[in-house]
Design an enzyme around this catalytic site. Structure first.
Site, PDB file in Angstrom:
ATOM      1  N   ARG A 148       0.929  -1.354  -0.037  1.00 21.89           N
ATOM      2  CA  ARG A 148       0.232   0.095   0.148  1.00 21.89           C
ATOM      3  C   ARG A 148       0.790   0.989  -0.005  1.00 21.89           C
ATOM      4  O   ARG A 148       1.498   1.845   0.835  1.00 21.89           O
ATOM      5  CB  ARG A 148      -0.992  -0.253   1.434  1.00 21.89           C
ATOM      6  CG  ARG A 148      -2.189   1.449   0.891  1.00 21.89           C
ATOM      7  CD  ARG A 148      -2.318   0.929   2.056  1.00 21.89           C
ATOM      8  NE  ARG A 148      -3.640   3.115   3.119  1.00 21.89           N
ATOM      9  CZ  ARG A 148      -2.836   3.634   3.571  1.00 21.89           C
ATOM     10  NH1 ARG A 148      -2.592   3.028   5.040  1.00 21.89           N
ATOM     11  NH2 ARG A 148      -4.223   4.314   3.446  1.00 21.89           N
ATOM     12  N   HIS A 175      -2.824  11.002   0.604  1.00 24.03           N
ATOM     13  CA  HIS A 175      -2.170  11.106   2.228  1.00 24.03           C
ATOM     14  C   HIS A 175      -1.412  12.384   2.042  1.00 24.03           C
ATOM     15  O   HIS A 175      -0.742  12.134   2.253  1.00 24.03           O
ATOM     16  CB  HIS A 175      -1.702  10.097   2.008  1.00 24.03           C
ATOM     17  CG  HIS A 175      -1.033   8.972   3.088  1.00 24.03           C
ATOM     18  ND1 HIS A 175      -1.036   7.279   3.156  1.00 24.03           N
ATOM     19  CD2 HIS A 175      -0.677   9.637   4.410  1.00 24.03           C
ATOM     20  CE1 HIS A 175      -1.248   7.077   4.658  1.00 24.03           C
ATOM     21  NE2 HIS A 175      -0.913   8.230   5.207  1.00 24.03           N
ATOM     22  N   ASN A 219      -7.546   1.639   9.590  1.00 26.99           N
ATOM     23  CA  ASN A 219      -5.870   2.011  10.470  1.00 26.99           C
ATOM     24  C   ASN A 219      -6.357   2.818  12.280  1.00 26.99           C
ATOM     25  O   ASN A 219      -6.617   2.946  12.604  1.00 26.99           O
ATOM     26  CB  ASN A 219      -6.111   3.681  10.201  1.00 26.99           C
ATOM     27  CG  ASN A 219      -5.400   3.355   8.295  1.00 26.99           C
ATOM     28  OD1 ASN A 219      -5.257   2.190   8.101  1.00 26.99           O
ATOM     29  ND2 ASN A 219      -5.052   4.678   7.885  1.00 26.99           N
ATOM     30  N   TYR A 230      -4.310   2.147  16.166  1.00 30.78           N
ATOM     31  CA  TYR A 230      -3.327   1.581  16.561  1.00 30.78           C
ATOM     32  C   TYR A 230      -3.599   2.474  18.322  1.00 30.78           C
ATOM     33  O   TYR A 230      -2.721   1.152  18.827  1.00 30.78           O
ATOM     34  CB  TYR A 230      -2.117   3.639  16.586  1.00 30.78           C
ATOM     35  CG  TYR A 230      -1.977   3.407  14.692  1.00 30.78           C
ATOM     36  CD1 TYR A 230      -2.914   3.768  13.951  1.00 30.78           C
ATOM     37  CD2 TYR A 230      -0.947   2.944  14.881  1.00 30.78           C
ATOM     38  CE1 TYR A 230      -2.174   3.979  12.601  1.00 30.78           C
ATOM     39  CE2 TYR A 230      -0.243   2.791  13.536  1.00 30.78           C
ATOM     40  CZ  TYR A 230      -1.222   3.033  12.462  1.00 30.78           C
ATOM     41  OH  TYR A 230      -0.199   4.023  11.294  1.00 30.78           O
ATOM     42  N   GLU A 277      -3.721   0.014   7.683  1.00 30.75           N
ATOM     43  CA  GLU A 277      -2.880   0.314   8.807  1.00 30.75           C
ATOM     44  C   GLU A 277      -3.145  -0.446   9.922  1.00 30.75           C
ATOM     45  O   GLU A 277      -3.566  -0.446  10.802  1.00 30.75           O
ATOM     46  CB  GLU A 277      -2.518   1.961   8.937  1.00 30.75           C
ATOM     47  CG  GLU A 277      -1.654   2.584   8.153  1.00 30.75           C
ATOM     48  CD  GLU A 277      -1.450   3.952   8.074  1.00 30.75           C
ATOM     49  OE1 GLU A 277      -1.600   4.799   9.228  1.00 30.75           O
ATOM     50  OE2 GLU A 277      -1.707   4.544   7.047  1.00 30.75           O
TER      51      GLU A 277
HETATM   52  O1  AZF Z   1       1.193   7.605  12.544  1.00 24.72           O
HETATM   53  C1  AZF Z   1       1.067   6.573  11.972  1.00 24.72           C
HETATM   54  C2  AZF Z   1       0.652   6.616  11.197  1.00 24.72           C
HETATM   55  N1  AZF Z   1      -0.885   6.563  10.945  1.00 24.72           N
HETATM   56  N2  AZF Z   1      -1.850   6.956   9.823  1.00 24.72           N
HETATM   57  C3  AZF Z   1      -0.479   7.802   8.630  1.00 24.72           C
HETATM   58  C4  AZF Z   1       0.529   7.550   8.286  1.00 24.72           C
HETATM   59  O2  AZF Z   1       0.896   8.580   7.521  1.00 24.72           O
HETATM   60  C5  AZF Z   1       0.886   7.644  10.176  1.00 24.72           C
HETATM   61  O3  AZF Z   1       2.605   7.870   9.870  1.00 24.72           O
END
Ligand code: AZF
Ligand code: CA
Length: 451
Positions: free
Chosen positions: A81, A125, A297, A299, A357
């Site tokens: 990706r 992005h 995504n 985290y 992600e």
């Molecule tokens: O913070 C880690 C990632 N989170 N999502 C978007 C990405 O561009 C970031 O690096």
């Protein structure tokens, strides 16, 4: 994982990948006719990025992608990706086409296909052409047209051989970071602008999907959102209401319009007078153009309490002392990934999901003295989150694949190069890549399609 436990098997055909984004890895921001992006401007604005770091060189991926693709292949990655830098192909964001920019991305795609790696392209992005920001950027309603024209150009160029596309990466971060709090490009601080940008991001997304359908491109198109599950700190009415506001602001603000055609009612509370009148029905219909898949995504989570001083959602996170945290101060909470995936299924239906992600920043030294470079915390965090994905699949969520963030250590936006998310270590002084132990652990999972 424990060798004696039954392996956690993933479905046949589950897609294993890794992700990057143009401004974070490419370098060469103005090479071969490219125009500047808002992140080129932002990172060159004193004080905006830690240590004065910029994307001028980054991981030199613009030039080293053949070597990086070989590394992807050595890990057994099945998909990659990455994002297109809009201002490489349209230097002013609209109008004049820069053929050298199109040719670059065609070479990347063909090299990936040659290596048996499926491209998954993110159209946006965060690196808006600076020339469009000069015209108001995400605040100008014309941006939906500009984005649709850019998307059409990319579909015409690569639509015959790229299987997966997404319109936007994390629209919430674009509006919240770029327009509400000003910590990301273009660095504005206004609830009014954030609400306007949010709406135009959604419109551009919808117009991008319509352009995809009209282009006859093969493949499937989706939207990538960051989701962070919100858990109430207590069951007091104030904390429960604050948790709903926080959830509406981050997790429902984009998914409700795209997947349900409505706006979360808490948003009027969050934005207050900045929340505009109901949007025209025909615009909500564009936003709701059906997508083929959703990118999630993930985290971390947050535990939420009412906080009248926290702007704009009047809710703040309660620190989870005692829990493992990453270098970005995110609590490692794998259960939140399972909860998020089941939440999406229960609220929006069982559309195909890719984890576009997931990863963690832990300290790694600036230069790697051994190969593979030990990174036990990142390795265990990876395993725990893969187990969380497995649990969601077991609960019936249609998860089609997983992309580790990130393939390479890279420019973590305003954090500069201080946060390392890569499976591959990058020595920025030499550009040498070194596999971390987590890369080999990931390669083993891919080879077995099991944990
Ligand atoms: O913070 C880690 C990632 N989170 N999502 C978007 C990405 O561009 C970031 O690096
Ligand atoms: Ca700077």
């Amino acid at each position: 994982m424990n060798a004696h436990a039954d392996p956690l098997r993933f479905p046949p055909g589950f897609v294993w990948g890794a992700a990057t984004a143009a401004y974070q890895v490419e370098g060469s921001p103005l090479a071969d006719g490219a125009g500047p992006s808002i992140w080129h401007r932002f990172s060159h604005t004193p004080g905006r990025v830690r240590d004065g770091d910029t994307g001028d060189v980054a991981c030199d991926h613009y030039r080293r992608y053949p070597e990086d693709i070989a590394l992807m292949r050595s890990l057994g990655l099945q998909s990659y990706r990455f994002s297109i830098a809009w201002s490489r192909v349209l230097p002013e964001g609209r109008g004049r086409i820069n053929q050298a920019g199109l040719d670059h991305y065609a070479r990347v795609v063909d090299a990936l296909l040659e290596a048996g790696i499926a491209p998954n392209i993110t159209l946006y992005h965060w690196d808006l052409p600076a020339a469009l920001d000069d015209r108001g950027g995400w605040l100008n309603p014309d941006i939906a047209d500009w984005f649709a024209d850019y998307a059409t150009l990319m579909f015409r160029t690569l639509g015959d051989r790229v299987p997966l596309w997404s319109t936007l990466n994390e629209p919430w971060v674009v509006a919240d970071g770029g327009y509400m709090h000003g910590v990301l490009a273009p660095g504005h601080r206004s609830a009014f602008e954030a609400a306007i940008a949010a709406h135009h991001l959604l419109l551009a997304h919808g117009r991008g999907v319509q352009a995809f359908r009209a282009s006859g491109a093969r493949g499937q198109i989706g939207l990538v959102v960051n989701l962070e599950p919100k858990y109430p700190a207590s069951h007091s009415p104030a904390d429960l209401a604050a948790t709903l506001r926080a959830e509406a602001y981050m997790n429902r603000q984009y998914l409700d319009p795209v997947l349900r055609g409505t706006h979360a009612e808490e948003l009027a509370e969050v934005f207050g007078e900045a929340w505009p009148a109901p949007r025209p029905a025909e615009q909500m219909a564009v936003i709701r153009e059906p997508i083929d898949w959703l990118g999630v995504n993930y985290y971390t989570r947050s535990v939420v309490r009412a906080d009248e001083s926290a702007w704009p959602q009047r809710a703040s996170a309660v620190p989870q002392r005692g829990a493992l945290h990453t270098e970005t101060a995110w609590e490692v909470y794998p259960r939140g990934l399972t909860d998020t995936l089941t939440w999406v299924k229960n609220r929006y239906g069982n559309l195909p999901i890719y984890i576009t992600e997931n990863g963690s920043a832990f300290f790694d030294p600036p230069s790697a003295e051994v190969d593979p470079l030990p990174d036990p915390l990142r390795t265990q965090t990876l395993h725990k989150h893969l187990a969380a994905v497995h649990a969601a699949i077991g609960a019936g969520v249609d998860v089609r694949g997983y992309y580790a963030w990130s393939l390479l250590d890279n420019l973590e936006w305003a954090h500069g190069y201080s946060k390392r998310f890569g499976l591959l270590h990058v020595d920025y002084a030499t550009q040498r890549r070194t596999r971390k132990a987590s890369a080999l652990a990931y390669a083993a999972v891919i080879a077995a399609n099991a944990l």
